[in-house]
Enzyme design. Structure first.
Site, mmCIF file in Angstrom:
data_model
loop_
_atom_site.group_PDB
_atom_site.id
_atom_site.type_symbol
_atom_site.label_atom_id
_atom_site.label_comp_id
_atom_site.label_asym_id
_atom_site.label_seq_id
_atom_site.Cartn_x
_atom_site.Cartn_y
_atom_site.Cartn_z
ATOM 1 N N HIS A 222 1.683 4.394 -2.890
ATOM 2 C CA HIS A 222 1.820 5.845 -2.745
ATOM 3 C C HIS A 222 3.160 6.314 -3.318
ATOM 4 O O HIS A 222 3.229 7.342 -4.002
ATOM 5 C CB HIS A 222 1.762 6.225 -1.265
ATOM 6 C CG HIS A 222 0.391 6.261 -0.673
ATOM 7 N ND1 HIS A 222 -0.660 6.942 -1.232
ATOM 8 C CD2 HIS A 222 -0.100 5.703 0.471
ATOM 9 C CE1 HIS A 222 -1.740 6.817 -0.471
ATOM 10 N NE2 HIS A 222 -1.426 6.056 0.561
ATOM 11 N N HIS B 271 0.833 -1.204 0.000
ATOM 12 C CA HIS B 271 0.000 0.000 0.000
ATOM 13 C C HIS B 271 0.872 1.261 0.000
ATOM 14 O O HIS B 271 0.697 2.151 -0.847
ATOM 15 C CB HIS B 271 -0.909 -0.017 1.235
ATOM 16 C CG HIS B 271 -1.802 1.175 1.349
ATOM 17 N ND1 HIS B 271 -3.106 1.177 0.951
ATOM 18 C CD2 HIS B 271 -1.560 2.439 1.822
ATOM 19 C CE1 HIS B 271 -3.642 2.363 1.169
ATOM 20 N NE2 HIS B 271 -2.720 3.152 1.708
ATOM 21 N N GLU B 272 1.801 1.344 0.929
ATOM 22 C CA GLU B 272 2.665 2.530 0.983
ATOM 23 C C GLU B 272 3.568 2.611 -0.244
ATOM 24 O O GLU B 272 3.886 3.706 -0.719
ATOM 25 C CB GLU B 272 3.489 2.528 2.270
ATOM 26 C CG GLU B 272 2.653 2.514 3.551
ATOM 27 C CD GLU B 272 1.615 3.628 3.617
ATOM 28 O OE1 GLU B 272 1.826 4.692 2.992
ATOM 29 O OE2 GLU B 272 0.587 3.425 4.286
ATOM 30 N N HIS C 173 3.121 6.519 -7.006
ATOM 31 C CA HIS C 173 2.347 7.684 -7.434
ATOM 32 C C HIS C 173 3.237 8.929 -7.455
ATOM 33 O O HIS C 173 3.160 9.750 -8.386
ATOM 34 C CB HIS C 173 1.173 7.871 -6.478
ATOM 35 C CG HIS C 173 0.092 8.771 -6.975
ATOM 36 N ND1 HIS C 173 -1.029 9.077 -6.242
ATOM 37 C CD2 HIS C 173 -0.057 9.453 -8.145
ATOM 38 C CE1 HIS C 173 -1.816 9.886 -6.924
ATOM 39 N NE2 HIS C 173 -1.242 10.141 -8.079
#
Length: 660
Positions: A464, A460-461, A467
């Site tokens: 980020h 998940h991180e 992104h």
């Protein structure tokens, strides 16, 4: 500290950074920024995009460097020196932000450019619109007395947020559970080893001493056979910051009152209306509507799950009613018995080194990225690793720091941040990004074992981080993750799929039958996960809509959950007293964002599964081009529809959560 970073890959020299340098560096950087803004406002030429908005984008570079390093260290390496100045740093930065946003001459120039924004290219128009709205939200259009009060509120909120976060960190470090060796049945060896070492350091024989970071907490609730141990762990973890020296309830009451006053000064009925105006949801009613539509099927599924768990309790002659400290333990039993899913066996294969390597490999297959360890780059703690990130053609993308192991100086949870954002206003600037987590320590680091949920957290991180790394915009204010709060979680939620699929799990050496069992077992527990999350999100939103704001925060939480018919055996994922997302982060009124983003991610992942190839490069290239690269250079719904060809399908969320 004011100089541009000259380390390898443009990195800072952390060894040269001292806590006592921050305040003078911030003062000097603010003085530089003030001079840059004066040059803009004193410009005799008529305001236009280049001499006003682009000039504002170029300003403040030194302050950005100092500020970003400070907040990185205050969250991930908060030693006594950082703690001592954190409140003052917040106060000075808040005061400067207020000075900028209430600068009448600067706002007049911004407003003049904003009126002519239709003549600009789309990215410029987006930046101008964002800038204008930012000044209005900062009070630029208010009367002098209202401006003064807004400044007071902003400064006080900054101080309260710092204190709230420090209380949570201190309370978490002070929360320990002592377990006798003969009570420790079922607890994994790696968790026992850490607890045994902690007990030995205190001279406690025949005992295990567990600190309660979230990973250890969830591990004990999942595996500890002794019910009284699970209860002690649950009660200790969920009672943090509700009394004593770290009581956060008075802080929360003041925070919500001040947020409400701020919103009303700016012309909104409540803080939620203010906070969500630029979100994808647009209104609290839209966010609440989504949560309500998911709550009911989630509750029905949770009731089915509770019945299945109670059946096992009764079959075993337990003689008790399922409680919150039992749910994870008996859910694991159901998964083993019904689906041949052995979470312990999976955990034994998910070493940190393997999971990180799998994340890098997935980014390689999807986006053509390569990650190379950089031991020559300075780091702020020995746990931290630096990685060069490059495209497969050899062109440089950026730099990534990873910091995964729990330690007392680190705030709880997991997060991603940027030390430098991508931009090309004056030529290409490559991003420097970091991801932080709190996994249970092991020696060596790569041998730390993760649950499947913790592996998802790492992915998940990392989503980020991708992104931010793959951003391709001109202006720094639009780069990477600087998007609507309920859009920013979409790329990160999406990335989680590439660790939990059977194909991915087989890559960890997990036998095919066990890897396949994961997908089957995922259908069980979705009710619990949905209700646990939504309870926190609904309470957050209602708290920031309440008129007048409540003063008894504990009663508000209790009464809101009662009105929801919250099952007694499911607790909020984050109780208000330690809800750092909302009171020491940017998620006030917006914790629902994870659910909104999950609609997007479930829909997009269905596009990948429809190809029959989770690593379809053409689809990934389009995702990179239309979503990840775009940052906030256009409305996020435009980015989504450019990729998917239509508006998001809310039903995809219910299908993904097995709630359809």
């Amino acid at each position: 500290m004011l100089e541009e970073w000259a380390g390898p890959a443009g990195s800072p020299d952390f060894a040269a950074i001292k806590a006592d340098q921050f305040l003078p560096a911030i003062d000097a950087a603010i003085a530089l920024s003030r001079a840059e803004l004066t040059a803009i406002t004193d410009n005799p030429a008529a305001p236009d995009f280049a001499n006003t908005v682009a000039a504002l984008e170029r300003s403040g570079a030194a302050l950005a460097r100092v500020r970003r390093i400070f907040w990185m260290l205050s969250s991930a390496q908060a030693d006594d020196g950082i703690h001592a100045i954190e409140a003052e740093v917040s106060a000075r930065l808040t005061a400067w932000g207020t000075e900028v946003s209430q600068n009448a001459a600067l706002f007049a120039r911004i407003a003049a450019v904003w009126k002519g924004r239709d003549s600009l290219d789309p990215e410029q128009a987006r930046l101008v619109d964002n800038s204008y709205k930012g000044f209005v939200a900062g009070g630029a259009a208010l009367e002098p007395e209202a401006k003064r009060r807004l400044a007071e509120i902003s400064e006080r909120l900054g101080m309260l947020g710092v204190t709230f976060g420090q209380n949570v960190l201190a309370a978490t470090n002070a929360t320990e559970v002592l377990v006798a060796e003969d009570e420790a049945g079922g607890i994994p060896d790696d968790l026992r080893a850490v607890a045994a070492a902690a007990a030995a350091a205190r001279g406690l024989t025949g005992q295990l001493l567990f600190g309660l970071d979230r990973g250890t907490y969830e591990g004990l609730l999942t595996f500890a056979d002794t019910r009284s141990v699970r209860e002690r762990v649950w009660r200790a973890f969920t009672a943090r910051c509700q009394a004593g020296p770290y009581d956060n309830y008075p802080l929360i009451a003041e925070i919500v009152a001040l947020r409400n006053e701020k919103a009303r000064l700016l012309g909104y009925d409540n803080y939620a209306d203010f906070a969500l105006e630029d979100a994808m949801a647009r209104t609290p009613a839209a966010a609440a509507g989504l949560m309500e539509r998911v709550w009911r099927p989630g509750l029905i599924q949770a009731e089915r799950e509770a019945a299945a768990l109670q059946e096992i309790v009764d079959r075993d002659g337990g003689g008790f009613t399922l409680a919150a400290w039992d749910w994870r333990y008996f859910s694991d039993r159901v998964r083993r018995e019904r689906y041949a899913y052995d979470s312990g066996a999976i955990r034994s294969r998910l070493s940190l080194g393997k999971v990180r390597a799998a994340a890098f490999a997935a980014a390689g297959r999807l986006y053509g990225l390569r990650f190379t360890r950089r031991p020559d780059v300075s780091v702020y703690h020995p746990d931290v690793a630096a990685w060069s990130v490059d495209n497969d053609d050899g062109t440089r993308v950026g730099l990534l720091f990873t910091d995964y192991l729990a330690r007392p100086e680190k705030h709880g949870g997991a997060w991603m941040g940027s030390l430098r954002v991508q931009e090309k206003i004056d030529g290409p600037v490559r991003p420097i990004v970091y991801t932080v987590a709190n996994f249970t320590r092991a020696e060596p680091e790569d041998a730390a074992l993760l649950s499947l949920d913790e592996a998802r957290t790492l992915f998940h991180e990392f989503g980020h981080a991708l992104h931010a790394l793959l951003s391709d915009v001109t202006y720094p204010s639009l780069a990477g993750t600087a998007v609507a709060r309920d859009f920013v979680e979409f790329p990160s939620k999406l990335m989680e799929h590439w660790v939990a699929s059977p194909e991915a799990l087989r890559g960890f050496g997990i036998p095919a039958d066990l890897a396949d069992a994961v997908a089957r077992a995922e259908t069980f527990g979705q009710g619990f996960a949905t209700i646990e999350f939504l309870a926190s999100a609904i309470v957050d939103l209602k708290l920031h809509q309440a008129q007048p704001p409540p003063t008894d925060i504990e009663a508000f939480e209790r009464d809101t959950l009662a009105a929801l018919a919250m099952p007694a055996a499911i607790g909020m994922r984050h109780r208000l007293a330690y809800f750092t997302h909302v009171f020491d982060g940017g998620y006030a009124s917006a914790y629902y964002s994870y659910l909104w983003a999950e609609v997007l991610d479930a829909d997009v992942f269905e596009a990948f599964t429809a190809t029959g190839n989770l690593f379809d490069r053409d689809l990934a290239d389009r995702l990179r081009r239309e979503v990840l690269a775009r940052g906030d250079a256009r409305d996020p719904m435009q980015s989504f529809t450019a990729f998917r060809g239509r508006q998001p399908d809310e039903a995809a969320l219910l299908r993904a959560r097995c709630l359809a």
